[in-house]
Design a protein around this motif. Structure first.
Motif, PDB file in Angstrom:
ATOM      1  N   ARG B   3       0.843  -1.200   0.000  1.00 33.01           N
ATOM      2  CA  ARG B   3       0.000   0.000   0.000  1.00 33.01           C
ATOM      3  C   ARG B   3       0.882   1.256   0.000  1.00 33.01           C
ATOM      4  NH1 ARG B   3      -5.188  -0.739   1.799  1.00 33.01           N
ATOM      5  NH2 ARG B   3      -5.199   1.188   3.022  1.00 33.01           N
ATOM      6  N   LEU B   4       0.678   2.091  -1.021  1.00 27.41           N
ATOM      7  CA  LEU B   4       1.489   3.310  -1.183  1.00 27.41           C
ATOM      8  C   LEU B   4       0.639   4.561  -1.071  1.00 27.41           C
ATOM      9  CD1 LEU B   4       3.636   2.630  -4.394  1.00 27.41           C
ATOM     10  CD2 LEU B   4       4.313   2.309  -2.004  1.00 27.41           C
ATOM     11  N   CYS B   5       1.178   5.558  -0.381  1.00 28.87           N
ATOM     12  CA  CYS B   5       0.656   6.927  -0.480  1.00 28.87           C
ATOM     13  C   CYS B   5       1.732   7.809  -1.114  1.00 28.87           C
ATOM     14  CB  CYS B   5       0.318   7.486   0.899  1.00 28.87           C
ATOM     15  SG  CYS B   5      -1.220   6.860   1.574  1.00 28.87           S
ATOM     16  N   ILE B   6       1.302   8.791  -1.863  1.00 24.95           N
ATOM     17  CA  ILE B   6       2.241   9.761  -2.453  1.00 24.95           C
ATOM     18  C   ILE B   6       1.894  11.148  -1.934  1.00 24.95           C
ATOM     19  CG2 ILE B   6       3.011  10.868  -4.595  1.00 24.95           C
ATOM     20  CD1 ILE B   6       2.775   8.182  -5.975  1.00 24.95           C
ATOM     21  N   ALA B   7       2.909  11.815  -1.388  1.00 22.77           N
ATOM     22  CA  ALA B   7       2.706  13.157  -0.830  1.00 22.77           C
ATOM     23  C   ALA B   7       3.573  14.137  -1.601  1.00 22.77           C
ATOM     24  CB  ALA B   7       3.064  13.174   0.655  1.00 22.77           C
ATOM     25  N   GLY B  31      -3.542   6.592  -1.478  1.00 24.99           N
ATOM     26  CA  GLY B  31      -3.744   7.971  -1.063  1.00 24.99           C
ATOM     27  C   GLY B  31      -2.767   8.906  -1.744  1.00 24.99           C
ATOM     28  N   PHE B  32      -3.215  10.147  -1.948  1.00 21.61           N
ATOM     29  CA  PHE B  32      -2.391  11.159  -2.598  1.00 21.61           C
ATOM     30  C   PHE B  32      -2.717  12.515  -2.009  1.00 21.61           C
ATOM     31  CE2 PHE B  32      -1.941  14.505  -5.737  1.00 21.61           C
ATOM     32  CZ  PHE B  32      -0.605  14.369  -6.052  1.00 21.61           C
ATOM     33  N   ILE B  33      -1.686  13.306  -1.838  1.00 23.79           N
ATOM     34  CA  ILE B  33      -1.885  14.697  -1.434  1.00 23.79           C
ATOM     35  C   ILE B  33      -0.866  15.527  -2.205  1.00 23.79           C
ATOM     36  CG2 ILE B  33      -0.385  14.435   0.609  1.00 23.79           C
ATOM     37  CD1 ILE B  33      -2.235  16.381   2.069  1.00 23.79           C
ATOM     38  N   PRO B  34      -1.299  16.637  -2.822  1.00 21.60           N
ATOM     39  CA  PRO B  34      -0.348  17.420  -3.629  1.00 21.60           C
ATOM     40  C   PRO B  34       0.571  18.271  -2.753  1.00 21.60           C
ATOM     41  CG  PRO B  34      -2.488  18.479  -3.662  1.00 21.60           C
ATOM     42  CD  PRO B  34      -2.653  17.215  -2.864  1.00 21.60           C
ATOM     43  N   SER B  35       1.674  18.714  -3.352  1.00 17.65           N
ATOM     44  CA  SER B  35       2.564  19.642  -2.648  1.00 17.65           C
ATOM     45  C   SER B  35       1.854  20.956  -2.374  1.00 17.65           C
ATOM     46  CB  SER B  35       3.811  19.932  -3.474  1.00 17.65           C
ATOM     47  OG  SER B  35       4.573  18.779  -3.669  1.00 17.65           O
ATOM     48  N   ASP B  36       1.096  21.402  -3.349  1.00 19.73           N
ATOM     49  CA  ASP B  36       0.309  22.612  -3.143  1.00 19.73           C
ATOM     50  C   ASP B  36      -0.886  22.626  -4.085  1.00 19.73           C
ATOM     51  OD1 ASP B  36       1.089  23.657  -5.652  1.00 19.73           O
ATOM     52  OD2 ASP B  36       2.846  24.584  -4.760  1.00 19.73           O
ATOM     53  N   GLU B  55      -6.765  16.011   1.937  1.00 11.54           N
ATOM     54  CA  GLU B  55      -6.422  17.419   2.107  1.00 11.54           C
ATOM     55  C   GLU B  55      -5.353  17.581   3.180  1.00 11.54           C
ATOM     56  OE1 GLU B  55      -7.739  20.089   0.364  1.00 11.54           O
ATOM     57  OE2 GLU B  55      -8.577  18.478  -0.865  1.00 11.54           O
ATOM     58  N   ASN B  56      -5.223  16.558   4.028  1.00  8.10           N
ATOM     59  CA  ASN B  56      -4.345  16.683   5.187  1.00  8.10           C
ATOM     60  C   ASN B  56      -3.419  15.463   5.263  1.00  8.10           C
ATOM     61  OD1 ASN B  56      -3.832  15.885   8.146  1.00  8.10           O
ATOM     62  ND2 ASN B  56      -4.375  18.063   8.322  1.00  8.10           N
ATOM     63  N   TYR B  57      -2.104  15.728   5.414  1.00  7.20           N
ATOM     64  CA  TYR B  57      -1.095  14.665   5.361  1.00  7.20           C
ATOM     65  C   TYR B  57      -1.272  13.647   6.481  1.00  7.20           C
ATOM     66  CZ  TYR B  57       3.621  12.591   5.546  1.00  7.20           C
ATOM     67  OH  TYR B  57       4.681  11.725   5.585  1.00  7.20           O
ATOM     68  N   GLU B  58      -1.491  14.126   7.710  1.00  9.91           N
ATOM     69  CA  GLU B  58      -1.637  13.191   8.834  1.00  9.91           C
ATOM     70  C   GLU B  58      -2.919  12.361   8.713  1.00  9.91           C
ATOM     71  OE1 GLU B  58      -0.030  14.444  12.830  1.00  9.91           O
ATOM     72  OE2 GLU B  58      -0.203  16.413  11.885  1.00  9.91           O
ATOM     73  N   GLU B  59      -3.966  13.022   8.249  1.00 11.83           N
ATOM     74  CA  GLU B  59      -5.221  12.298   8.002  1.00 11.83           C
ATOM     75  C   GLU B  59      -4.993  11.168   6.995  1.00 11.83           C
ATOM     76  OE1 GLU B  59      -8.644  14.947   7.159  1.00 11.83           O
ATOM     77  OE2 GLU B  59      -8.967  13.627   5.436  1.00 11.83           O
ATOM     78  N   MET B  60      -4.198  11.466   5.944  1.00 11.81           N
ATOM     79  CA  MET B  60      -3.906  10.442   4.939  1.00 11.81           C
ATOM     80  C   MET B  60      -3.168   9.269   5.576  1.00 11.81           C
ATOM     81  SD  MET B  60      -1.873  10.759   1.296  1.00 11.81           S
ATOM     82  CE  MET B  60      -0.233  11.023   1.968  1.00 11.81           C
ATOM     83  N   LEU B  61      -2.135   9.582   6.355  1.00 12.64           N
ATOM     84  CA  LEU B  61      -1.373   8.498   6.992  1.00 12.64           C
ATOM     85  C   LEU B  61      -2.295   7.652   7.872  1.00 12.64           C
ATOM     86  CD1 LEU B  61       1.966  10.239   8.107  1.00 12.64           C
ATOM     87  CD2 LEU B  61       1.506   8.990   5.983  1.00 12.64           C
ATOM     88  N   ASN B  62      -3.161   8.330   8.633  1.00 17.78           N
ATOM     89  CA  ASN B  62      -4.034   7.612   9.569  1.00 17.78           C
ATOM     90  C   ASN B  62      -5.106   6.796   8.847  1.00 17.78           C
ATOM     91  OD1 ASN B  62      -2.596   8.733  11.663  1.00 17.78           O
ATOM     92  ND2 ASN B  62      -4.043  10.431  11.967  1.00 17.78           N
ATOM     93  N   GLU B  63      -5.729   7.398   7.843  1.00 19.00           N
ATOM     94  CA  GLU B  63      -6.873   6.733   7.218  1.00 19.00           C
ATOM     95  C   GLU B  63      -6.469   5.725   6.152  1.00 19.00           C
ATOM     96  OE1 GLU B  63      -9.948   9.407   6.048  1.00 19.00           O
ATOM     97  OE2 GLU B  63      -9.966  10.420   8.011  1.00 19.00           O
ATOM     98  N   ALA B  64      -5.457   6.080   5.326  1.00 23.50           N
ATOM     99  CA  ALA B  64      -5.061   5.173   4.243  1.00 23.50           C
ATOM    100  C   ALA B  64      -4.133   4.076   4.765  1.00 23.50           C
ATOM    101  CB  ALA B  64      -4.373   5.953   3.128  1.00 23.50           C
TER     102      ALA B  64
END
Lengths: 325, 325
Positions: B3-7, B31-36, B55-64
């Protein structure tokens, strides 16, 4: 006829012989003295033909009264020999380094200033067509404003004679090899050195005593230019040439690199080799200098500057500390 | 499925995408979150396909709840993002430099030591076939004992976005570009750095604010090895490639040089190009590291070491003084 004496055969006297051969009737060899007794008379004659031999350097200067003395002795003897010539207003074309310590350097500089004669170091790299073309291109704006340079010499070590093994006869690899790079960095950039941090190491030098097998230096120069150099004696026996001589000049509008005897420019228009030519050799340039001819490539001041900087770079490497110029 | 997320998409995420494409069914993008906000949804989908956006990096880590998060944000944000992943025992594959100041570095190092997860920097040069072949040849004794190295990167500047213009978002050219050379010098020599004297200059950088257009560093390493590097952003627009990446390794029995994507050895037997191959790319190596597979090329400790050294080299350049490691 220009009267020449030759003192020693330990250095790069070849360009002198080439120049004599290429200009019949222009030069007269009026005296010779070997670096040491190990060079026998047969070898002298092979090199120079039959000419007056002297046992004593000062006697030769006094009796043969040359226009130019070519000093190709051991490094630790250059300064004293050059000073004796300058004191007699005899021009001295001398193997580099002109001196191997700063005390001798200041004595030599004083002798030069007090003399009517010129001093020239055998900084032959300037006259190599690849480096000369790099100089010309940079001067003509090919790279825009110079911002960074790095230079390298890598030599085959082979088996070097006794005088390379001791700091007190050899000087150092920075003074013997690095001086060429120091001179090229200075000459091609058109800037002066402001400080240096250098290093060298005599480890793994294949039983060559104190001879440094590696050396590096990091310079700052006027105009915010950065420069660096490396020297080594590890060029393998199987390499196609004795030396791997390079310089890379990074400018705001282009980059020039000298490598494998070629001079290559990269700029907005792409990458291409530049034609490589040089107007005359190092010795001819010195003769022109003594005759006050125009378009001299290497002045006495430049020969002295490269010598002094090399000694200071060596001092930085010895102390592993920053030396400011 | 891994499982990968990209930030973020500011860095070198290409090797991640290549690896996903080359291994169908092995990776799941969760999961993905853009730099800006400037990266729009269409561009996201082009790059990564349709995947959950956060929309939120920590939310992504927690949920994904990914196995690995790929951090490709702006340099000044890497450390905090990496630490948040490590605190959750999530492996973090992060654009270099991992941090842009020593304070953040020590916080990251502590987070790594307290975590069950791995951290890897995108030090992709190790995986370039030319450099990997140089490493292999040196390790197999092709140059004998390593004595001196010098490395270079010369990049086209182009027009770089806002985050390159400020030290507090960019870090420095030494940390962004030089870190690759630092890593190569360390990895290929097998030695550790003992001290450095570095320099850099932001003059003439074509309106790129504080971005350093040149940098040099002179290192000593364990074993009496000397090393040096230069970086610049002056590679001309007309050059055939974006970067001019080189290293030269001088040993007692041979010299290896990487240049123009080739790896050339000179030794007693002459000069020849070595075959260039690399077993896998940087991201694949990191995945193997997280799975405790053998023959890892880049460890977490190496990623941290290169980061810390780069910060110290930058500190030397800022203060123009010797920094001891």
């Amino acid at each position: 006829m220009i009267r020449l004496c030759i003192a020693g055969t330990s250095g790069h006297y070849e360009s002198v012989l080439e120049t004599i051969d290429a200009n019949p009737g222009r030069y007269e060899l009026v005296g010779f003295i070997p670096s040491d007794a190990s060079v026998d008379a047969v070898e002298h004659e092979r090199l120079f033909g039959i000419l007056p031999h002297f046992e004593n350097y000062e006697e030769m200067l006094n009796e043969a009264s040359p226009d130019i003395v070519v000093v190709c002795s051991y490094n630790h003897l250059h300064a004293e020999m050059a000073i004796k010539a300058l004191e007699r207003d005899i021009n001295v074309y001398c193997e580099k380094p002109l001196t191997i310590n700063l005390e001798d350097y200041y004595a030599l500089e004083a002798a030069y200033k007090a003399s009517k004669a010129k001093v020239g170091a055998m900084l032959e790299c300037r006259f190599s067509p690849d480096f000369y073309s790099a100089y010309t291109a940079v001067k003509n704006g090919a790279v825009g404003k110079v911002r960074m340079l790095d230079a390298r010499k890598s030599y085959k070590l082979g088996t070097r004679p006794w005088h390379y093994h001791k700091r007190k006869t050899y000087g150092s690899t920075i003074c013997w090899v690095g001086i060429h790079l120091i001179d090229l960095l200075y000459w091609i950039s058109g800037e002066r050195f402001t400080d240096v941090f250098a290093r060298h190491s005599a480890l793994d030098n294949f039983r060559h005593g104190e001879l440094e097998s590696t050396a590096t230096a990091s310079f700052s120069m006027t105009g915010g230019v950065l420069a660096s150099m490396t020297c080594d004696y590890y060029r393998p026996g199987g390499a196609p040439t004795h030396g791997d001589d390079r310089i890379r000049i990074v400018g705001t509008q282009g980059i020039i690199e000298v490598m494998n005897d070629k001079c290559t420019l990269i700029d907005l228009n792409g990458q291409r080799d530049l034609p490589c030519t040089s107007p005359h050799n190092c010795f001819e340039d010195f003769v022109r200098l003594t005759q006050n001819e125009p378009d001299i490539i290497l002045s006495s001041e430049d020969s002295l500057y490269a010598t002094k900087v090399a000694l200071q770079v060596c001092s930085s490497a010895d102390t592993e500390s920053l030396v400011r110029f």
